[in-house]
Design a protein around this motif. Structure first.
Motif, PDB file in Angstrom:
ATOM      1  N   THR B 102       0.861  -1.085   0.240  1.00  0.00           N
ATOM      2  CA  THR B 102      -0.034   0.000   0.002  1.00  0.00           C
ATOM      3  C   THR B 102       0.989   1.332  -0.067  1.00  0.00           C
ATOM      4  N   VAL B 103       1.957   1.296   0.773  1.00  0.00           N
ATOM      5  CA  VAL B 103       2.828   2.277   0.959  1.00  0.00           C
ATOM      6  C   VAL B 103       3.776   2.242  -0.214  1.00  0.00           C
ATOM      7  N   LEU B 104       3.886   1.365  -1.038  1.00  0.00           N
ATOM      8  CA  LEU B 104       4.691   1.583  -2.280  1.00  0.00           C
ATOM      9  C   LEU B 104       4.006   1.938  -3.448  1.00  0.00           C
ATOM     10  N   GLY B 105       2.779   1.656  -3.402  1.00  0.00           N
ATOM     11  CA  GLY B 105       1.795   2.373  -4.348  1.00  0.00           C
ATOM     12  C   GLY B 105       1.404   3.635  -3.946  1.00  0.00           C
ATOM     13  N   GLY B 106       1.162   3.990  -2.603  1.00  0.00           N
ATOM     14  CA  GLY B 106       0.462   5.151  -2.433  1.00  0.00           C
ATOM     15  C   GLY B 106       1.830   6.344  -2.565  1.00  0.00           C
ATOM     16  N   SER B 107       2.923   5.753  -2.297  1.00  0.00           N
ATOM     17  CA  SER B 107       4.178   6.966  -2.471  1.00  0.00           C
ATOM     18  C   SER B 107       4.387   7.052  -3.994  1.00  0.00           C
ATOM     19  N   ALA B 108       4.337   6.209  -4.738  1.00  0.00           N
ATOM     20  CA  ALA B 108       4.379   6.457  -5.909  1.00  0.00           C
ATOM     21  C   ALA B 108       3.232   7.271  -6.835  1.00  0.00           C
ATOM     22  N   LEU B 109       2.135   7.124  -6.280  1.00  0.00           N
ATOM     23  CA  LEU B 109       0.847   7.842  -6.364  1.00  0.00           C
ATOM     24  C   LEU B 109       1.322   9.227  -6.297  1.00  0.00           C
ATOM     25  N   GLY B 110       1.429   9.692  -4.853  1.00  0.00           N
ATOM     26  CA  GLY B 110       1.975  10.821  -4.417  1.00  0.00           C
ATOM     27  C   GLY B 110       2.976  11.730  -5.290  1.00  0.00           C
ATOM     28  N   VAL B 111       3.869  10.866  -5.780  1.00  0.00           N
ATOM     29  CA  VAL B 111       5.084  11.619  -6.636  1.00  0.00           C
ATOM     30  C   VAL B 111       4.245  11.862  -7.872  1.00  0.00           C
ATOM     31  N   VAL B 112       3.574  11.036  -8.629  1.00  0.00           N
ATOM     32  CA  VAL B 112       2.949  11.201  -9.650  1.00  0.00           C
ATOM     33  C   VAL B 112       1.855  12.538  -9.736  1.00  0.00           C
ATOM     34  N   LEU B 113       1.153  12.392  -8.605  1.00  0.00           N
ATOM     35  CA  LEU B 113       0.294  13.601  -8.613  1.00  0.00           C
ATOM     36  C   LEU B 113       0.953  14.818  -8.345  1.00  0.00           C
ATOM     37  N   TYR B 114       2.188  14.840  -7.525  1.00  0.00           N
ATOM     38  CA  TYR B 114       3.081  15.962  -7.379  1.00  0.00           C
ATOM     39  C   TYR B 114       3.360  16.436  -8.701  1.00  0.00           C
ATOM     40  N   VAL B 115       3.909  15.613  -9.545  1.00  0.00           N
ATOM     41  CA  VAL B 115       4.034  16.147 -10.766  1.00  0.00           C
ATOM     42  C   VAL B 115       3.136  16.642 -11.608  1.00  0.00           C
ATOM     43  N   ALA B 116       2.104  15.927 -11.618  1.00  0.00           N
ATOM     44  CA  ALA B 116       0.735  16.498 -12.232  1.00  0.00           C
ATOM     45  C   ALA B 116       0.295  17.830 -11.687  1.00  0.00           C
ATOM     46  N   ARG B 130      12.832  10.901 -15.074  1.00  0.00           N
ATOM     47  CA  ARG B 130      12.922  11.809 -13.729  1.00  0.00           C
ATOM     48  C   ARG B 130      11.768  11.294 -13.175  1.00  0.00           C
ATOM     49  N   ILE B 131      10.674  11.226 -13.480  1.00  0.00           N
ATOM     50  CA  ILE B 131       9.406  10.655 -12.505  1.00  0.00           C
ATOM     51  C   ILE B 131       9.475   9.530 -12.140  1.00  0.00           C
ATOM     52  N   LEU B 132      10.123   8.486 -13.228  1.00  0.00           N
ATOM     53  CA  LEU B 132      10.082   7.143 -12.824  1.00  0.00           C
ATOM     54  C   LEU B 132      11.207   6.813 -11.643  1.00  0.00           C
ATOM     55  N   THR B 133      12.187   7.601 -11.777  1.00  0.00           N
ATOM     56  CA  THR B 133      13.108   7.382 -10.738  1.00  0.00           C
ATOM     57  C   THR B 133      13.004   8.016  -9.533  1.00  0.00           C
ATOM     58  N   VAL B 134      12.315   9.196  -9.350  1.00  0.00           N
ATOM     59  CA  VAL B 134      11.813   9.497  -7.998  1.00  0.00           C
ATOM     60  C   VAL B 134      10.898   8.743  -7.451  1.00  0.00           C
ATOM     61  N   GLY B 135      10.057   8.377  -8.376  1.00  0.00           N
ATOM     62  CA  GLY B 135       8.923   7.707  -7.789  1.00  0.00           C
ATOM     63  C   GLY B 135       9.115   6.358  -7.443  1.00  0.00           C
ATOM     64  N   GLY B 136      10.255   5.616  -8.068  1.00  0.00           N
ATOM     65  CA  GLY B 136      10.758   4.523  -7.564  1.00  0.00           C
ATOM     66  C   GLY B 136      11.399   4.638  -6.292  1.00  0.00           C
ATOM     67  N   VAL B 137      12.574   5.453  -6.290  1.00  0.00           N
ATOM     68  CA  VAL B 137      13.295   5.716  -5.001  1.00  0.00           C
ATOM     69  C   VAL B 137      12.363   5.705  -3.846  1.00  0.00           C
ATOM     70  N   VAL B 138      11.472   6.814  -3.794  1.00  0.00           N
ATOM     71  CA  VAL B 138      10.818   7.349  -2.745  1.00  0.00           C
ATOM     72  C   VAL B 138       9.880   6.142  -2.363  1.00  0.00           C
ATOM     73  N   ALA B 139       9.079   5.390  -3.309  1.00  0.00           N
ATOM     74  CA  ALA B 139       8.234   4.354  -2.784  1.00  0.00           C
ATOM     75  C   ALA B 139       9.248   3.062  -2.411  1.00  0.00           C
ATOM     76  N   LEU B 140      10.418   3.062  -2.922  1.00  0.00           N
ATOM     77  CA  LEU B 140      11.155   2.007  -2.269  1.00  0.00           C
ATOM     78  C   LEU B 140      12.030   2.220  -0.937  1.00  0.00           C
ATOM     79  N   VAL B 141      12.185   3.410  -0.645  1.00  0.00           N
ATOM     80  CA  VAL B 141      12.470   3.701   0.888  1.00  0.00           C
ATOM     81  C   VAL B 141      11.465   3.820   1.677  1.00  0.00           C
ATOM     82  N   ASN B 142      10.300   4.266   1.468  1.00  0.00           N
ATOM     83  CA  ASN B 142       9.095   4.493   2.259  1.00  0.00           C
ATOM     84  C   ASN B 142       8.377   3.017   2.554  1.00  0.00           C
ATOM     85  N   ALA B 143       8.419   2.253   1.735  1.00  0.00           N
ATOM     86  CA  ALA B 143       7.657   0.800   1.956  1.00  0.00           C
ATOM     87  C   ALA B 143       8.247  -0.059   2.865  1.00  0.00           C
ATOM     88  N   PRO B 144       9.584  -0.256   3.043  1.00  0.00           N
ATOM     89  CA  PRO B 144      10.152  -1.251   4.130  1.00  0.00           C
ATOM     90  C   PRO B 144      10.125  -0.529   5.522  1.00  0.00           C
TER      91      PRO B 144
END
Lengths: 273, 165
Positions: B102-116, B130-144
């Protein structure tokens, strides 16, 4: 995602009260957005400054606030000295060209006598979608929005946000950053457009028959209404191409300043006219 | 002050301090982690849409203040992202792997909405990689970090169970 019966029941009871809260929050957010963008130095800015300074003060006493070992600091100091020498060389080349065209450029301001504020870089690339750095000084030290930021080797960017003890600098590599440049040898004028913090910049408005060649130094043009004073090294041409269908020459610049090694910068207390 | 609310406020402040002190100086593939967004998503996943929206609002507001950008992009996008996660979440988020996803997906969603939102407001000009990189890193750090934070938050909700939204 399936909704469990227990939560659905709770949601049904709570749903009439769910929407108003998020709508109120969104309205507050939009109100703050409008106020912040339509006022300069308004109440939103004031509160934001205090919050930013407050958390930055906590960061300042934290052990992580200086992440460099003694060796790294010495390396940074030596790199700064080398950068100073390289910057002076680029400025000397430009000065020679200036001397040949003195009657045209007489009367324009230069950076030699501009007062400077030396500030330490506290964070590089704080925002993930901005090419920016944060400085450890702000309005208390005499830094204002719009002031150019340089190192001994060349242009870093300009100040876009300030609080009493912190400043945000938009790097020249940011995609929204445009810098008027002049090539030192050929004298041609263009606009350097950022393409990302670690990437080369693109120079627009260069004619097809331009003599700009790889290796040529570019400095700030300092033309009327420019955001930067003239003569600050910006970068070096790494590519100059013109295809048969092109209307302009495609020129790429390698920025003079390597952002990842920034330790201290100088903020020029200079305002665009 | 209600002990549960005090815990939540303390956790929020701790997330803000960690973000400003540590994460702003940490760079993974040129990206700074965003634990404030992660905290808001965990609040939403464990506490529901209302709490999530409030957490997202304050997390986004602090993010806009810390990064020095104009107020709006993160405030609006994090509020919406957390509200959406809170609306979609159910009791299955009690499971660690579910809260992780949930946090993995939610963090990625937050980044995408931020860009939009940032693109509409004129604050963000970027490209897909850049969007994919930022979304991926943010999600992968938050999820664990999410299962641990979720456990603490559930204890706080339990203490605060008489608080009415």
């Amino acid at each position: 995602m399936a909704v469990a019966v227990g939560r659905r029941s709770l949601s049904r009871r709570g749903r009439p009260r769910t929407r108003p809260i998020v709508i109120v929050l969104l309205l507050i957010a939009m109100t703050l957005t409008i106020i912040d963008r339509t006022t300069s130095s308004g109440p939103v800015d004031g509160v934001a400054d205090y919050v930013r300074d407050g958390f930055s003060s906590v960061a300042g006493i934290w052990p992580f606030h200086s992440t460099q070992s003694a060796l790294q600091k010495e390396n940074a100091r030596l790199q700064t000295q080398l950068a100073d020498a390289q910057g002076k060389l680029a400025q000397a080349e430009d000065a020679e060209r200036e001397r040949k065209n003195l009657s045209v450029l007489a009367g324009l301001p230069t950076i030699d006598n501009v007062p400077k504020v030396i500030a330490r870089v506290t964070s590089i690339g704080g925002a993930n979608f901005d090419a920016s750095i944060e400085l450890g000084k702000g309005t208390d030290a005499g830094i204002e929005r719009g002031m150019p930021v340089v190192t001994g080797v060349g242009l870093v960017g300009r100040v876009v946000e300030t609080s009493r003890q912190r400043s945000i600098v938009l790097l020249m590599g940011d995609t929204t950053s445009n810098v008027g440049v002049r090539f030192v040898t050929s004298g041609e004028i263009g606009v350097s457009v950022g393409q990302g913090m670690t990437k080369s910049t693109r120079v627009d408005l260069i004619d097809l028959d331009s003599h700009a060649q790889p290796g040529e130094i570019a400095v700030t043009s300092g033309l009327q209404h420019s955001l930067y004073p003239p003569g600050i090294p910006v970068g070096q041409i790494i590519s100059s191409k013109a295809g048969p269908q092109d209307l302009r020459r495609a020129v790429e610049l390698k920025p003079a300043v390597k952002v990842s090694t920034l330790d201290s910068v100088a903020v020029l207390q200079w305002a665009a006219k | 002050m209600n002990n549960g609310i005090a815990r939540i406020v303390a956790m929020a402040l701790a997330a803000a301090v960690v973000q400003q002190v540590l994460m702003s100086r940490l760079s993974i593939a040129g990206v700074h982690p965003d634990v404030l967004l992660g905290f808001a998503i965990v609040v939403a996943a464990t506490g529901g849409a209302n709490r999530g929206a409030a957490a997202g609002f304050f997390a986004g507001l602090l993010t806009d203040i810390f990064t020095g950008t104009s107020i709006g992009s993160a405030t609006l996008s994090y509020t919406v992202a957390a509200f959406a996660i809170g609306t979609l979440s159910d009791d299955t988020t009690d499971y660690p792997w579910v809260i992780f996803l949930t946090v993995l997906g939610g963090s990625a969603l937050g980044v995408v909405l931020y860009v939009a939102v940032g693109g509409v407001l004129g604050d963000v000009h970027t490209h897909l990689s850049r969007i994919l990189t930022v979304g991926g890193v943010v999600a992968l750090v938050n999820a664990p970090l999410a299962p641990l934070v979720a456990r603490v938050l559930r204890n706080a909700w339990q203490v605060q169970k008489d608080f009415a939204w």
